[in-house]
Scaffold this active site. Structure first.
Site, PDB file in Angstrom:
ATOM      1  N   ARG A 151       0.638  -1.225  -0.093  1.00  0.00           N
ATOM      2  CA  ARG A 151      -0.126   0.095   0.069  1.00  0.00           C
ATOM      3  C   ARG A 151       1.002   1.045  -0.179  1.00  0.00           C
ATOM      4  O   ARG A 151       1.987   1.189   0.642  1.00  0.00           O
ATOM      5  CB  ARG A 151      -0.938  -0.076   1.213  1.00  0.00           C
ATOM      6  CG  ARG A 151      -1.745  -1.273   1.293  1.00  0.00           C
ATOM      7  CD  ARG A 151      -2.508  -1.176   2.728  1.00  0.00           C
ATOM      8  NE  ARG A 151      -3.503  -2.354   2.810  1.00  0.00           N
ATOM      9  CZ  ARG A 151      -3.347  -3.219   3.547  1.00  0.00           C
ATOM     10  NH1 ARG A 151      -2.208  -3.361   4.176  1.00  0.00           N
ATOM     11  NH2 ARG A 151      -4.193  -4.282   3.516  1.00  0.00           N
ATOM     12  N   LYS A 175      -1.909  -2.362   8.143  1.00  0.00           N
ATOM     13  CA  LYS A 175      -2.887  -1.765   8.833  1.00  0.00           C
ATOM     14  C   LYS A 175      -3.302  -2.129  10.248  1.00  0.00           C
ATOM     15  O   LYS A 175      -2.810  -3.257  10.415  1.00  0.00           O
ATOM     16  CB  LYS A 175      -4.464  -2.204   8.193  1.00  0.00           C
ATOM     17  CG  LYS A 175      -4.702  -1.367   6.737  1.00  0.00           C
ATOM     18  CD  LYS A 175      -6.050  -1.574   6.156  1.00  0.00           C
ATOM     19  CE  LYS A 175      -6.317  -1.009   4.894  1.00  0.00           C
ATOM     20  NZ  LYS A 175      -7.786  -1.163   4.157  1.00  0.00           N
ATOM     21  N   ARG A 249      -0.179  -2.514  -6.801  1.00  0.00           N
ATOM     22  CA  ARG A 249      -0.598  -3.572  -5.692  1.00  0.00           C
ATOM     23  C   ARG A 249      -1.581  -4.499  -6.386  1.00  0.00           C
ATOM     24  O   ARG A 249      -1.412  -5.613  -6.413  1.00  0.00           O
ATOM     25  CB  ARG A 249      -1.326  -2.865  -4.700  1.00  0.00           C
ATOM     26  CG  ARG A 249      -1.645  -3.833  -3.537  1.00  0.00           C
ATOM     27  CD  ARG A 249      -2.212  -2.831  -2.408  1.00  0.00           C
ATOM     28  NE  ARG A 249      -2.972  -3.667  -1.180  1.00  0.00           N
ATOM     29  CZ  ARG A 249      -2.354  -4.490  -0.361  1.00  0.00           C
ATOM     30  NH1 ARG A 249      -1.329  -4.706  -0.156  1.00  0.00           N
ATOM     31  NH2 ARG A 249      -3.297  -5.090   0.578  1.00  0.00           N
ATOM     32  N   TYR A 281      -9.490 -10.968  -7.022  1.00  0.00           N
ATOM     33  CA  TYR A 281      -8.581 -11.196  -8.227  1.00  0.00           C
ATOM     34  C   TYR A 281      -8.676 -12.497  -9.000  1.00  0.00           C
ATOM     35  O   TYR A 281      -8.340 -12.524 -10.056  1.00  0.00           O
ATOM     36  CB  TYR A 281      -7.185 -11.185  -7.637  1.00  0.00           C
ATOM     37  CG  TYR A 281      -6.473  -9.986  -6.837  1.00  0.00           C
ATOM     38  CD1 TYR A 281      -6.367  -9.021  -7.493  1.00  0.00           C
ATOM     39  CD2 TYR A 281      -6.786  -9.716  -5.595  1.00  0.00           C
ATOM     40  CE1 TYR A 281      -5.968  -7.902  -7.029  1.00  0.00           C
ATOM     41  CE2 TYR A 281      -6.224  -8.619  -5.092  1.00  0.00           C
ATOM     42  CZ  TYR A 281      -5.972  -7.564  -5.499  1.00  0.00           C
ATOM     43  OH  TYR A 281      -5.598  -6.329  -5.081  1.00  0.00           O
TER      44      TYR A 281
END
Length: 304
Positions: A151, A175, A249, A281
């Site tokens: 990120r 995160k 990403r 994905y």
């Protein structure tokens, strides 16, 4: 239930609650505080006290955001912050019951992320102007974003001491300040080594020494600067897609999946809490996945 509603005191306590008890990231915490203040302002304009706010009031607040053109994803984040806030009020005995219990986030469906081809990423790297001082740094930034699936916030916070050159991996703070180990390609490691030689000549400002990527003034790069670097290189490469650092990403994850990587491994490298987040994905190459099943499932092998 508490009788006194001191809004400023409540907001200070709420910020401490989400920082210490929920373990949220700085960005999420700041967003939640700003979102709750939007709600407080809305209720004040409607002359509705916080104690008397109802589910219908909260739904009207969300509809107001929709009418203002705020996107579904942002609406969902705001709803999450509001629900957390009212849960805090119940926990601290300001309210008996949360009016946000049945507040639902908007249905967003599955968003298919923009993905670059390998040729397009190569074109971005080829577009780097090596007559400029920041060229080697920018090459290292692109290779790290694409080579590790970071990120943009993880890239700006990346520390030199977290890159293990001999072992070939980097420790990333994601995160909620959770760390994960991500393997690095030889190409990415070499570009970082090349950059470190130039970085050594910078006049680094006190307190900035640990950060890997710095600007020309020796300070930590901002998120906006990374966005600008990526967008400019995409433009110079003639790429017409809407590009951001997050596109690299997405491309990292997509190309790993196309190359046969396990979805669980991709989940770990991306730092996703849930496999469901990574499953977005799977839309990329369903034909390849079906072929894998036909080739490797024992029932299919028996019948071939």
């Amino acid at each position: 239930m508490r009788d006194i509603f001191d809004i400023n005191k409540i907001m200070d306590s709420f910020e401490a609650y989400i920082m210490l008890e929920r373990g949220l990231s700085d960005n999420t915490r700041e967003s939640y505080i700003a979102d709750v203040r939007k709600l407080m302002s809305y209720l004040a304009d409607k002359e509705i006290s916080l104690r008397n706010a109802t589910l219908d009031d909260l739904r009207e607040f969300i509809m107001t955001l929709h009418d203002m053109g705020i996107g579904l994803r942002s609406q969902a984040r705001i709803i999450s912050g509001v629900k957390t806030f009212f849960r805090f009020l119940v926990t601290e005995n300001y309210l008996d019951v949360s009016p946000a219990l049945l507040l639902e986030a908007p249905r967003m469906g599955k968003h298919l992320p923009e993905v670059l081809t390998v040729d397009e990423i190569d074109a971005m790297i080829a577009a780097i102007d090596y007559s400029k001082n920041e060229a080697v740094r920018n090459r290292a930034i692109i290779e790290t974003l694409y080579g590790c699936g970071l990120r943009v916030s993880e890239l700006t916070e990346l520390e030199i001491g977290k890159v293990y050159f001999d072992e070939g991996f980097v420790v990333v703070k994601g995160k909620g300040s959770k760390e994960r180990i991500v393997p690095m390609s030889d190409v990415a490691l070499q570009t970082i080594c090349d950059y470190l030689e130039e970085r050594a000549s910078l006049d680094i400002k006190p307190g900035q020494e640990a950060y890997l990527f710095l600007n020309r003034r020796g300070s930590q790069l901002t998120r906006q600067m990374i966005f600008t670097i990526v967008k400019n290189l995409a433009r110079d490469a003639g790429i017409k897609k809407i590009i951001s650092p997050h596109t690299l990403r997405h491309s990292f994850a997509t190309h790993l999946l196309e190359g046969g990587a396990n979805l669980r491994a991709i989940q770990q490298m991306l730092g996703h809490e849930s496999i469901a987040t990574t499953e977005i994905y799977l839309h990329i190459d369903r034909t390849r996945l079906r072929t894998e099943i036909l080739l490797h499932h024992p029932r299919n092998q028996k019948n071939r």
